[in-house]
Enzyme design. Structure first.
Site, PDB file in Angstrom:
ATOM      1  N   LYS A 185     -16.888  -6.610   7.053  1.00 48.60           N
ATOM      2  CA  LYS A 185     -15.988  -7.545   7.742  1.00 48.60           C
ATOM      3  C   LYS A 185     -15.703  -7.021   9.146  1.00 48.60           C
ATOM      4  O   LYS A 185     -15.756  -5.829   9.383  1.00 48.60           O
ATOM      5  CB  LYS A 185     -14.645  -7.634   7.004  1.00 48.60           C
ATOM      6  N   HIS A 238       0.846  -1.207   0.000  1.00 50.01           N
ATOM      7  CA  HIS A 238       0.000   0.000   0.000  1.00 50.01           C
ATOM      8  C   HIS A 238       0.883   1.258   0.000  1.00 50.01           C
ATOM      9  O   HIS A 238       0.641   2.198  -0.755  1.00 50.01           O
ATOM     10  CB  HIS A 238      -0.875   0.058   1.269  1.00 50.01           C
ATOM     11  N   ARG A 259      -1.635  -6.380  -8.234  1.00 45.80           N
ATOM     12  CA  ARG A 259      -0.402  -7.127  -7.961  1.00 45.80           C
ATOM     13  C   ARG A 259      -0.203  -8.263  -8.959  1.00 45.80           C
ATOM     14  O   ARG A 259       0.888  -8.488  -9.436  1.00 45.80           O
ATOM     15  CB  ARG A 259      -0.453  -7.725  -6.540  1.00 45.80           C
TER      16      ARG A 259
END
Ligand code: PNS
Length: 194
Positions: free
Chosen positions: A43, A19, A92
């Site tokens: 979550k 990040h 990624r």
């Protein structure tokens, strides 16, 4: 340098070196980069929003055009309210692509004027995710090099008391006489009563 605000939204639970790498890259390209933490995540987070806000502020202190904020509801609405010209997201690996493409297209449907820009973090962070960092840290594994030192310390602070409580609970359970069994003096193995 592009004149304009970009939003880098995410959960950042916790922020990783990937990040931070992306924030540094984004800060070079945009006039201002707003790192926006989603507040209403379904979550149950490891770090609450205030903790994530504090960590991210400490981590980006050296980046003068990076601001940390939180948002709720639709990200495109927040981006519009900030007069942002684009959304920054990191990719990624191919595995990220499908989810990111779906999200970018949905955001475009919701707000056609807002572009999503993808950047790649350094390849050494290509396998680093918040979820895996949480998993490794919770199991007592090392996360050095995956997260900034501040985050590493916060993970230790968060996990050590939990681990200590678990160890204590196991010790107590080992000393409880369950189902008519006799405890050995050390409480490590149980013998049947004669
Ligand atoms: O770090 P994450 O968890 O991958 O970030 C996901 C995030 C926060 C960018 C995404 O869930 C989001 O933007 N949520 C806000 C609600 C919203 O706008 N949903 C529609 C986007 S498809």
């Amino acid at each position: 340098m592009n004149k304009g605000i970009a939003i880098y939204p995410g959960s950042f639970d916790p922020p990783t070196n990937g990040h931070l790498d992306l924030m540094e890259r984004g800060a070079k390209i945009f006039e201002e980069l707003v790192v926006a933490i989603l507040r209403n995540s379904e979550k149950s987070p490891m770090f609450n929003v205030a903790e994530r806000l504090e960590m991210l502020r400490a981590l980006t202190g050296h980046l003068k055009n990076v601001r940390i904020d939180t948002f709720d509801g639709l990200m495109v609405e927040y981006a519009k309210s900030m007069e942002a010209i684009c959304i920054l997201r990191g990719i990624r690996a191919i595995s990220d692509y499908e989810y990111e493409l779906q999200m970018a297209l949905m955001n475009r449907k919701l707000e056609p004027t807002l572009e999503t820009v993808f950047m790649m973090p350094a390849d050494k962070y290509s396998y680093v995710s918040s979820r895996l960092v949480r998993e490794v840290a919770q199991a007592g594994g090392p996360v050095k090099g995956l997260v900034p030192e501040i985050v590493e310390q916060r993970l230790r602070d968060k996990i050590t008391p939990v681990k200590q409580r678990e160890t204590r609970a196991i010790e107590i359970l080992d000393r409880i006489d369950l189902g008519g069994k006799e405890l050995d003096p050390k409480g490590t193995k149980r013998k049947k009563k004669a």
